[in-house]
Structure formats: C-alpha cells, structure tokens
Design a protein around this motif. Structure first.
Motif, PDB file in Angstrom:
ATOM      1  N   ARG A   4       8.885  29.670 -14.457  1.00 47.48           N
ATOM      2  CA  ARG A   4       7.844  28.933 -15.180  1.00 47.48           C
ATOM      3  C   ARG A   4       7.991  27.435 -14.922  1.00 47.48           C
ATOM      4  NH1 ARG A   4       6.361  30.980 -20.871  1.00 47.48           N
ATOM      5  NH2 ARG A   4       6.547  28.747 -21.265  1.00 47.48           N
ATOM      6  N   ALA A   5       6.872  26.728 -14.931  1.00 52.16           N
ATOM      7  CA  ALA A   5       6.878  25.292 -14.659  1.00 52.16           C
ATOM      8  C   ALA A   5       7.707  24.524 -15.686  1.00 52.16           C
ATOM      9  CB  ALA A   5       5.445  24.748 -14.633  1.00 52.16           C
ATOM     10  N   ASP A   6       7.604  24.888 -16.956  1.00 49.68           N
ATOM     11  CA  ASP A   6       8.362  24.154 -17.972  1.00 49.68           C
ATOM     12  C   ASP A   6       9.867  24.321 -17.800  1.00 49.68           C
ATOM     13  OD1 ASP A   6       8.127  26.826 -18.786  1.00 49.68           O
ATOM     14  OD2 ASP A   6       7.804  26.343 -20.897  1.00 49.68           O
ATOM     15  N   ARG A  26       6.426  12.417 -17.434  1.00 46.14           N
ATOM     16  CA  ARG A  26       5.286  11.552 -17.759  1.00 46.14           C
ATOM     17  C   ARG A  26       4.095  12.332 -18.268  1.00 46.14           C
ATOM     18  NH1 ARG A  26       3.905   7.639 -12.921  1.00 46.14           N
ATOM     19  NH2 ARG A  26       1.930   7.838 -14.032  1.00 46.14           N
ATOM     20  N   ARG A  27       3.959  13.561 -17.818  1.00 48.21           N
ATOM     21  CA  ARG A  27       2.793  14.351 -18.216  1.00 48.21           C
ATOM     22  C   ARG A  27       3.183  15.829 -18.235  1.00 48.21           C
ATOM     23  NH1 ARG A  27      -2.979  13.613 -17.663  1.00 48.21           N
ATOM     24  NH2 ARG A  27      -4.000  15.621 -17.583  1.00 48.21           N
ATOM     25  N   ARG A  28       2.898  16.473 -19.347  1.00 46.59           N
ATOM     26  CA  ARG A  28       3.187  17.897 -19.499  1.00 46.59           C
ATOM     27  C   ARG A  28       1.939  18.683 -19.116  1.00 46.59           C
ATOM     28  NH1 ARG A  28       7.054  20.494 -22.143  1.00 46.59           N
ATOM     29  NH2 ARG A  28       7.761  18.543 -23.076  1.00 46.59           N
ATOM     30  N   GLY A  29       2.131  19.656 -18.240  1.00 50.99           N
ATOM     31  CA  GLY A  29       1.022  20.491 -17.803  1.00 50.99           C
ATOM     32  C   GLY A  29       1.097  21.877 -18.396  1.00 50.99           C
ATOM     33  N   ALA A  30       0.462  22.815 -17.747  1.00 47.36           N
ATOM     34  CA  ALA A  30       0.480  24.201 -18.200  1.00 47.36           C
ATOM     35  C   ALA A  30       1.904  24.743 -18.077  1.00 47.36           C
ATOM     36  CB  ALA A  30      -0.482  25.036 -17.372  1.00 47.36           C
ATOM     37  N   GLY A  34       1.670  25.395 -14.189  1.00 39.23           N
ATOM     38  CA  GLY A  34       1.091  24.112 -13.811  1.00 39.23           C
ATOM     39  C   GLY A  34       1.712  23.573 -12.535  1.00 39.23           C
ATOM     40  N   ALA A  35       0.910  22.916 -11.713  1.00 36.80           N
ATOM     41  CA  ALA A  35       1.424  22.283 -10.493  1.00 36.80           C
ATOM     42  C   ALA A  35       2.311  21.108 -10.902  1.00 36.80           C
ATOM     43  CB  ALA A  35       0.273  21.796  -9.627  1.00 36.80           C
ATOM     44  N   ILE A  36       3.380  20.880 -10.132  1.00 40.91           N
ATOM     45  CA  ILE A  36       4.338  19.828 -10.447  1.00 40.91           C
ATOM     46  C   ILE A  36       4.292  18.763  -9.359  1.00 40.91           C
ATOM     47  CG2 ILE A  36       6.763  19.283 -10.844  1.00 40.91           C
ATOM     48  CD1 ILE A  36       7.070  22.293 -11.667  1.00 40.91           C
ATOM     49  N   ASP A  93      -4.158  20.191 -15.622  1.00 36.99           N
ATOM     50  CA  ASP A  93      -2.999  20.930 -16.136  1.00 36.99           C
ATOM     51  C   ASP A  93      -1.717  20.670 -15.347  1.00 36.99           C
ATOM     52  OD1 ASP A  93      -4.287  22.138 -18.253  1.00 36.99           O
ATOM     53  OD2 ASP A  93      -4.948  23.832 -17.048  1.00 36.99           O
ATOM     54  N   LEU A  94      -1.679  19.619 -14.558  1.00 38.33           N
ATOM     55  CA  LEU A  94      -0.495  19.374 -13.739  1.00 38.33           C
ATOM     56  C   LEU A  94       0.606  18.653 -14.506  1.00 38.33           C
ATOM     57  CD1 LEU A  94      -0.459  16.142 -12.883  1.00 38.33           C
ATOM     58  CD2 LEU A  94      -2.225  16.884 -11.332  1.00 38.33           C
ATOM     59  N   TRP A  95       1.808  18.745 -13.981  1.00 37.84           N
ATOM     60  CA  TRP A  95       2.987  18.063 -14.517  1.00 37.84           C
ATOM     61  C   TRP A  95       3.269  16.849 -13.644  1.00 37.84           C
ATOM     62  CZ3 TRP A  95       6.362  20.160 -18.374  1.00 37.84           C
ATOM     63  CH2 TRP A  95       6.007  21.421 -18.834  1.00 37.84           C
ATOM     64  N   ILE A  96       3.734  15.762 -14.259  1.00 38.90           N
ATOM     65  CA  ILE A  96       4.159  14.591 -13.498  1.00 38.90           C
ATOM     66  C   ILE A  96       5.555  14.200 -13.976  1.00 38.90           C
ATOM     67  CG2 ILE A  96       3.730  12.181 -12.903  1.00 38.90           C
ATOM     68  CD1 ILE A  96       0.755  12.748 -13.492  1.00 38.90           C
TER      69      ILE A  96
END
Length: 112
Positions: A4-6, A26-30, A34-36, A93-96
């Motif tokens: 999982r992305a998280d 910086r940014r929480r996605g799905a 979610g794409a990272i 929905d992306l992660w940064i």
C-alpha cells in the motif's frame, strides 16, 4: 501484491531518517494505491523529481520503481514545483514526499 502507498511512504520516511536525510510528507494521497512523487532537494539550488516508472520497467523483487521526470540530472527547485503542480492537476490523489539531502541521495529504486 503491491505494498500500500501509505505503508511504502512511512517506510521511506524512516529510511531517510536512518540515513541522516530530512524527509517530510507534503501531500497525502490515496492510502491504497496513490501515485508517489519524491522531490530531492540538495539545498544548493538543485533539485530532482521522481515519479512512478512505466510498468514495462517492472523488476522482480522491487515493489516500486521510480523514474526521473526531467532530462537533466538536476533542475531548479522552482521547475520541480511547477512539475508537481501539473501532476496534482492530473491526479489529485497522489502523494508528495520531499527529501533534503546535500549529497542528493534519493534512496529510491530508479530506472535510468
């Protein structure tokens, strides 16, 4: 099965801390898929931006592969930020994750 992305982001943040680099979310996605995207800032006016590599580059035993999202090895941090803004418009929905490391280490599996 892909991690999982998280979970991946949490492990990446710990890895950076263990290596002596500063990394922040910086940014929480799905959470599940979610794409990272990872920005690496050398703190000298040079940055790099990494995003998901094409699936055709998949390797056995590697959960996530990344590709540099620009031709030059290093770009201006403002240019990296504009690329991030374009990605957010495309996929909200992306992660940064942003990493600050004077040596420019990304700690990622990168496709060259």
């Amino acid at each position: 099965m892909r991690l999982r992305a998280d979970f991946w982001v949490s492990a990446y943040l710990r890895r950076c801390a263990l290596e002596g680099a500063v990394a922040v979310l910086r940014r929480r996605g799905a959470a599940e898929a979610g794409a990272i995207f990872v920005k690496v800032d050398r703190l000298d006016g040079a940055a790099a931006l990494f995003g998901p590599a094409p699936q055709s580059e998949a390797r056995d035993g590697v959960d996530r592969l990344f590709a540099r999202l620009h031709a030059d090895p290093w770009i201006d941090p403002a240019e990296a930020e504009s690329k991030i803004a374009r990605q957010i418009k495309f996929d909200p929905d992306l992660w940064i994750v942003e990493t600050e490391d004077r040596q420019g280490r990304s700690f990622l599996d990168v496709v060259e």
